[in-house]
Enzyme design. Structure first.
Site, PDB file in Angstrom:
ATOM      1  N   GLN A 196      -1.188  37.189   5.465  1.00 62.39           N
ATOM      2  CA  GLN A 196       0.300  38.232   5.196  1.00 62.39           C
ATOM      3  C   GLN A 196       0.998  37.482   6.192  1.00 62.39           C
ATOM      4  OE1 GLN A 196       0.557  42.242   8.391  1.00 62.39           O
ATOM      5  NE2 GLN A 196      -1.003  42.247   7.023  1.00 62.39           N
ATOM      6  N   ARG A 197       2.491  37.449   6.123  1.00 62.66           N
ATOM      7  CA  ARG A 197       3.379  36.916   6.635  1.00 62.66           C
ATOM      8  C   ARG A 197       4.052  38.475   7.627  1.00 62.66           C
ATOM      9  NH1 ARG A 197       6.294  33.780   2.316  1.00 62.66           N
ATOM     10  NH2 ARG A 197       5.298  35.537   1.041  1.00 62.66           N
ATOM     11  N   GLU A 198       5.256  37.268   9.027  1.00 68.11           N
ATOM     12  CA  GLU A 198       5.980  38.934   9.123  1.00 68.11           C
ATOM     13  C   GLU A 198       7.488  38.622   8.404  1.00 68.11           C
ATOM     14  OE1 GLU A 198       6.110  38.791  13.252  1.00 68.11           O
ATOM     15  OE2 GLU A 198       4.119  38.669  13.690  1.00 68.11           O
ATOM     16  N   LYS A 219      -9.462  30.497   7.718  1.00 64.66           N
ATOM     17  CA  LYS A 219      -8.094  30.785   8.135  1.00 64.66           C
ATOM     18  C   LYS A 219      -7.107  29.803   8.941  1.00 64.66           C
ATOM     19  CE  LYS A 219      -4.729  33.689   9.671  1.00 64.66           C
ATOM     20  NZ  LYS A 219      -3.607  33.754   8.787  1.00 64.66           N
ATOM     21  N   PHE A 266       7.677  26.068   0.752  1.00 66.64           N
ATOM     22  CA  PHE A 266       7.016  25.130   2.922  1.00 66.64           C
ATOM     23  C   PHE A 266       7.757  23.307   3.206  1.00 66.64           C
ATOM     24  CE2 PHE A 266       4.507  27.544   6.095  1.00 66.64           C
ATOM     25  CZ  PHE A 266       4.836  28.871   5.521  1.00 66.64           C
ATOM     26  N   SER A 316      13.093  21.600   5.866  1.00 68.97           N
ATOM     27  CA  SER A 316      13.335  21.049   7.107  1.00 68.97           C
ATOM     28  C   SER A 316      14.400  21.808   7.803  1.00 68.97           C
ATOM     29  CB  SER A 316      13.122  19.773   6.791  1.00 68.97           C
ATOM     30  OG  SER A 316      14.855  19.717   6.188  1.00 68.97           O
ATOM     31  N   CYS A 349       1.934  33.172  15.608  1.00 69.71           N
ATOM     32  CA  CYS A 349       0.708  32.927  14.782  1.00 69.71           C
ATOM     33  C   CYS A 349       0.905  30.981  14.831  1.00 69.71           C
ATOM     34  CB  CYS A 349       0.362  33.355  13.834  1.00 69.71           C
ATOM     35  SG  CYS A 349      -0.513  34.990  14.094  1.00 69.71           S
ATOM     36  N   LYS A 361       0.199  29.568  18.515  1.00 68.39           N
ATOM     37  CA  LYS A 361      -1.286  29.776  18.804  1.00 68.39           C
ATOM     38  C   LYS A 361      -2.515  29.383  18.186  1.00 68.39           C
ATOM     39  CE  LYS A 361      -2.376  34.271  17.637  1.00 68.39           C
ATOM     40  NZ  LYS A 361      -3.806  33.649  16.417  1.00 68.39           N
ATOM     41  N   LYS A 383      11.706  34.316  12.836  1.00 67.82           N
ATOM     42  CA  LYS A 383      12.367  33.775  11.451  1.00 67.82           C
ATOM     43  C   LYS A 383      13.090  35.122  10.569  1.00 67.82           C
ATOM     44  CE  LYS A 383       9.000  35.128   7.770  1.00 67.82           C
ATOM     45  NZ  LYS A 383       7.722  34.936   7.688  1.00 67.82           N
TER      46      LYS A 383
HETATM   47  N1  NAI Z   1       1.357  38.764  13.027  1.00 64.74           N
HETATM   48  C1  NAI Z   1       0.739  38.474  11.726  1.00 64.74           C
HETATM   49  O1  NAI Z   1       1.916  38.776  10.782  1.00 64.74           O
HETATM   50  C2  NAI Z   1      -0.707  37.757  11.454  1.00 64.74           C
HETATM   51  C3  NAI Z   1      -0.850  38.243  12.453  1.00 64.74           C
HETATM   52  N2  NAI Z   1      -2.474  37.928  12.248  1.00 64.74           N
HETATM   53  C4  NAI Z   1      -4.049  37.736  13.097  1.00 64.74           C
HETATM   54  O2  NAI Z   1      -3.759  39.080  13.738  1.00 64.74           O
HETATM   55  C5  NAI Z   1      -4.362  39.570  14.874  1.00 64.74           C
HETATM   56  C6  NAI Z   1      -3.266  40.625  15.491  1.00 64.74           C
HETATM   57  O3  NAI Z   1      -2.507  39.749  15.457  1.00 64.74           O
HETATM   58  P1  NAI Z   1      -0.343  40.819  15.797  1.00 64.74           P
HETATM   59  O4  NAI Z   1      -0.848  41.987  14.719  1.00 64.74           O
HETATM   60  O5  NAI Z   1       0.621  40.458  15.976  1.00 64.74           O
HETATM   61  O6  NAI Z   1      -1.159  41.391  17.034  1.00 64.74           O
HETATM   62  P2  NAI Z   1      -0.060  42.841  17.635  1.00 64.74           P
HETATM   63  O7  NAI Z   1       0.047  41.974  19.169  1.00 64.74           O
HETATM   64  O8  NAI Z   1       1.480  42.604  17.061  1.00 64.74           O
HETATM   65  O9  NAI Z   1      -0.735  43.948  17.914  1.00 64.74           O
HETATM   66  C7  NAI Z   1      -2.332  44.445  18.907  1.00 64.74           C
HETATM   67  C8  NAI Z   1      -1.725  45.112  19.088  1.00 64.74           C
HETATM   68  O10 NAI Z   1      -3.489  45.919  19.658  1.00 64.74           O
HETATM   69  C9  NAI Z   1      -3.224  46.921  20.317  1.00 64.74           C
HETATM   70  N3  NAI Z   1      -4.278  46.633  21.475  1.00 64.74           N
HETATM   71  C10 NAI Z   1      -4.592  45.863  22.748  1.00 64.74           C
HETATM   72  N4  NAI Z   1      -6.036  45.933  22.732  1.00 64.74           N
HETATM   73  C11 NAI Z   1      -6.852  47.290  22.835  1.00 64.74           C
HETATM   74  C12 NAI Z   1      -7.505  47.741  22.911  1.00 64.74           C
HETATM   75  N5  NAI Z   1      -8.572  47.593  23.443  1.00 64.74           N
HETATM   76  N6  NAI Z   1      -7.742  48.584  21.645  1.00 64.74           N
HETATM   77  C13 NAI Z   1      -6.531  49.314  21.155  1.00 64.74           C
HETATM   78  N7  NAI Z   1      -5.373  48.313  20.590  1.00 64.74           N
HETATM   79  C14 NAI Z   1      -5.124  47.402  21.665  1.00 64.74           C
HETATM   80  C15 NAI Z   1      -1.952  46.879  20.817  1.00 64.74           C
HETATM   81  O11 NAI Z   1      -1.358  47.755  22.156  1.00 64.74           O
HETATM   82  C16 NAI Z   1      -1.246  46.115  19.600  1.00 64.74           C
HETATM   83  O12 NAI Z   1      -0.570  47.539  19.349  1.00 64.74           O
HETATM   84  C17 NAI Z   1      -3.890  38.290  15.890  1.00 64.74           C
HETATM   85  O13 NAI Z   1      -5.412  37.605  15.167  1.00 64.74           O
HETATM   86  C18 NAI Z   1      -3.505  37.546  14.515  1.00 64.74           C
HETATM   87  O14 NAI Z   1      -3.827  36.184  15.119  1.00 64.74           O
HETATM   88  C19 NAI Z   1      -3.332  37.078  11.386  1.00 64.74           C
HETATM   89  C20 NAI Z   1      -1.995  37.156  10.413  1.00 64.74           C
HETATM   90  C21 NAI Z   1      -0.958  37.408   9.885  1.00 64.74           C
HETATM   91  O1  UGA Z   2      -1.135  33.886  10.593  1.00 60.21           O
HETATM   92  C1  UGA Z   2      -0.433  34.798  10.846  1.00 60.21           C
HETATM   93  O2  UGA Z   2       0.157  34.898  11.500  1.00 60.21           O
HETATM   94  C2  UGA Z   2       0.501  34.122   9.638  1.00 60.21           C
HETATM   95  O3  UGA Z   2       1.033  32.761   9.857  1.00 60.21           O
HETATM   96  C3  UGA Z   2       2.226  32.613   9.060  1.00 60.21           C
HETATM   97  O4  UGA Z   2       3.322  33.714   8.642  1.00 60.21           O
HETATM   98  P1  UGA Z   2       4.435  34.035   9.506  1.00 60.21           P
HETATM   99  O5  UGA Z   2       4.484  33.007  10.286  1.00 60.21           O
HETATM  100  O6  UGA Z   2       4.384  35.603   9.542  1.00 60.21           O
HETATM  101  O7  UGA Z   2       5.552  33.585   8.710  1.00 60.21           O
HETATM  102  P2  UGA Z   2       5.983  31.874   7.733  1.00 60.21           P
HETATM  103  O8  UGA Z   2       6.411  31.896   6.614  1.00 60.21           O
HETATM  104  O9  UGA Z   2       4.828  31.008   7.900  1.00 60.21           O
HETATM  105  O10 UGA Z   2       7.011  31.448   8.946  1.00 60.21           O
HETATM  106  C4  UGA Z   2       5.819  30.622  10.276  1.00 60.21           C
HETATM  107  C5  UGA Z   2       7.317  30.048  10.635  1.00 60.21           C
HETATM  108  O11 UGA Z   2       7.188  28.375   9.980  1.00 60.21           O
HETATM  109  C6  UGA Z   2       8.950  27.919   9.460  1.00 60.21           C
HETATM  110  N1  UGA Z   2       9.067  27.410   8.967  1.00 60.21           N
HETATM  111  C7  UGA Z   2       8.687  27.702   7.408  1.00 60.21           C
HETATM  112  C8  UGA Z   2       8.677  27.208   5.615  1.00 60.21           C
HETATM  113  C9  UGA Z   2       9.403  26.043   5.411  1.00 60.21           C
HETATM  114  O12 UGA Z   2       9.564  26.247   4.756  1.00 60.21           O
HETATM  115  N2  UGA Z   2      10.009  25.343   7.734  1.00 60.21           N
HETATM  116  C10 UGA Z   2       9.968  26.454   8.403  1.00 60.21           C
HETATM  117  O13 UGA Z   2      10.375  25.610   8.896  1.00 60.21           O
HETATM  118  C11 UGA Z   2       9.616  29.602  10.015  1.00 60.21           C
HETATM  119  O14 UGA Z   2      10.751  29.208   9.973  1.00 60.21           O
HETATM  120  C12 UGA Z   2       7.993  30.441  10.782  1.00 60.21           C
HETATM  121  O15 UGA Z   2       9.458  29.738  12.108  1.00 60.21           O
HETATM  122  C13 UGA Z   2       1.297  32.007   7.919  1.00 60.21           C
HETATM  123  O16 UGA Z   2       2.443  32.161   6.038  1.00 60.21           O
HETATM  124  C14 UGA Z   2       0.679  33.537   7.318  1.00 60.21           C
HETATM  125  O17 UGA Z   2       0.157  32.890   5.831  1.00 60.21           O
HETATM  126  C15 UGA Z   2      -0.470  34.037   7.836  1.00 60.21           C
HETATM  127  O18 UGA Z   2      -0.998  35.041   7.437  1.00 60.21           O
END
Ligand code: NAI
Ligand code: UGA
Length: 434
Positions: A159-161, A216, A261, A264, A272, A275, A331
């Protein structure tokens, strides 16, 4: 199914609320009492379109939250959606994942024998072999036996934010990594209602655990590199006075390239891409391989904000002047400022001695915590007033509608890092790659 989700941040809350909406009984476990209270009160702890409604409908009912890991014993399956940030050297920091896995193990062990093994699923992004070598080991430390008391699997999230709810409910694919038929069977049951409700077929990849973990990283590395490549091409376009967006639209017609994607500009940020590219580069180097293209993609991305500022330098010496920064979120559609390009842009302006006035529709409060000393405006119009230059960092739709607001600038120079402002009479406009 009865499921628990450990970690209720951006991913955990979305997954928990969507699974509840699909009919599962879901318990969110988080150490943050504020998050737990919010969910039980039916309030989303994060800003994400569609999430408020889902948490309002199911929070305190089919979706419950707690700080007590004992709740995992009431469930068949636990997902770990915990943070996986970077260490200083870019390598993955597994402390939250290991702490979570240990707590799940201890909670399961405290419940005595189970009829069926509990399935622990890694939802977070972790480098290949982490689930088997690091997390299964922490669960087993509690005296549990893998295969009998618990199983592990990987189910990475794509999923994307900003569109997390629709992305989760309508994924391009599902990836299940496991080494035990029972784990695959449980994942199929978990996702059965999603597959039925999704718009169209959802391809499901069933593979090994390390393969799922790598899929991933490959996914994110490919997308981040795609943006870096179009930025590289865009920088070349700018040198020739060619519009990179016209070029991108044309090459995107080739199926092998694809139209998405290819925007530019000032580069990729977020929680994500930065990192995850760092983590996989670091993990590969540890094993003796240096991923050259990926390393270049990161390097190019790091340089784009300075290119944006050098275009501003071409028109104005910003020292001692007021400069507007439009957009702070990494974003549009989110209040997340993790690794936003706004940070190097703001720091670059401060190094030049500019007075920064920033505006974002939703991310201001998050940014204020990090930079309490810069000025924050309540609207784009307020930020632009009397500014001797404006830089656009986030492509919020509302910026496209700006017009007369530019007339109030002291010096109407606009450097657009996202192609959201239209070139027009009365302003000096520079696009980063067009
Ligand atoms: N943010 C995104 O859109 C996406 C994130 N991911 C991956 O998902 C994972 C989580 O990312 P986010 O949701 O963005 O992180 P986040 O930082 O938003 O959420 C993590 C949560 O874990 C909690 N937490 C920390 N230590 C804990 C513990 N010991 N027990 C219970 N809760 C605890 C925190 O309080 C926080 O609410 C990462 O590995 C990230 O790379 C994958 C796809 C999309
Ligand atoms: O692992 C993750 O957390 C997620 O990372 C990205 O999702 P996200 O970071 O939420 O948002 P994106 O829409 O991918 O944008 C990432 C960055 O790229 C930039 N971007 C994206 C697209 C593009 O054409 N140009 C560009 O500069 C955006 O502005 C933003 O800063 C991936 O798209 C998701 O599939 C993945 O799950």
């Amino acid at each position: 199914m009865n499921v628990s989700i450990v970690g209720s941040g951006y991913v955990g809350t979305t997954v928990a609320a969507c699974l509840a909406d699909l009919g599962h009984e879901v318990t969110a476990i988080d150490i943050d009492e504020g998050i737990v209270a919010a969910i039980n009160d039916g309030e989303s702890p994060i800003h994400e379109p569609g999430l408020d409604e889902l948490v309002a409908e199911h929070g305190g009912d089919r979706l419950r939250a707690t700080t007590d890991y004992a709740a995992v014993r009431e469930t068949e399956l636990t997902m770990l959606a915990l943070p996986t940030p970077s260490n200083e050297d870019g390598s993955i920091d597994l402390q939250y994942m290991e702490a979570g896995a240990s707590s799940v193990g201890e909670a399961l062990a405290a419940g005595g024998d189970r009829e069926e093994p509990h399935l622990v699923v890694t939802k977070s992004t972790v480098v290949p072999t982490t689930t088997e070598e690091r997390l299964a080991a922490r669960i087993a430390d509690a005296g549990l036996e893998r295969g009998t008391d618990f199983l592990v699997a990987s189910n990475p999230e794509f999923q994307r934010e900003g569109s997390a709810v629709t992305d989760f409910l309508n994924p391009d694919k599902l990836v299940f990594g496991a080494d035990d038929e029972r784990a695959f069977a449980m994942l199929r049951v978990l996702y059965a209602p999603l597959r039925e409700a999704a718009d169209g077929e959802v391809p499901t990849v069933e593979t090994g655990i390390a393969e799922a973990e790598m899929i991933k990283y490959a996914n994110n590395a490919f997308l981040a590199s795609k943006v870096s490549l179009i930025n590289d091409i865009g920088n070349v376009c700018k040198e020739f006075g060619v519009d990179a967006y016209e070029v991108a639209d044309a090459i995107g017609l080739d199926d092998r390239i694809g139209e998405r994607f290819l925007r530019s500009g000032v580069g990729w940020g977020g929680s994500c891409f930065p990192k995850d590219t760092d983590a996989i580069i670091s993990a590969a180097r540890e094993r003796g391989y240096d991923p050259a293209v990926l390393s270049a993609a990161v390097e190019l991305n790091d340089a784009q904000p300075e290119r944006l500022l050098s275009l501003l330098d071409d028109h104005v010496d910003v020292g001692g002047k007021r400069v507007a920064v439009l957009g702070l979120a990494f974003k549009p559609g989110t209040d997340d400022i993790r690794n936003t390009r706004a940070v190097p842009v703001i720091e670059g302006l401060q190094e030049r001695g500019a007075g920064v006035v920033a505006y974002d529709p939703v991310a201001t409060e998050n940014m204020r915590e990090r930079y309490p000393d810069i000025e924050y405006a309540g609207s784009a119009a307020e930020a632009l007033e009397d500014a001797s230059g404006a830089v656009v960092v986030t492509d919020w739709d509302e910026f496209a509608a700006l017009d007369a607001e530019f007339d109030e600038m002291a010096d109407p120079i606009v450097v657009d890092g996202r192609r959201i402002i239209e070139r027009r009479d009365g302003i000096t406009y520079e696009g980063l790659t067009w």
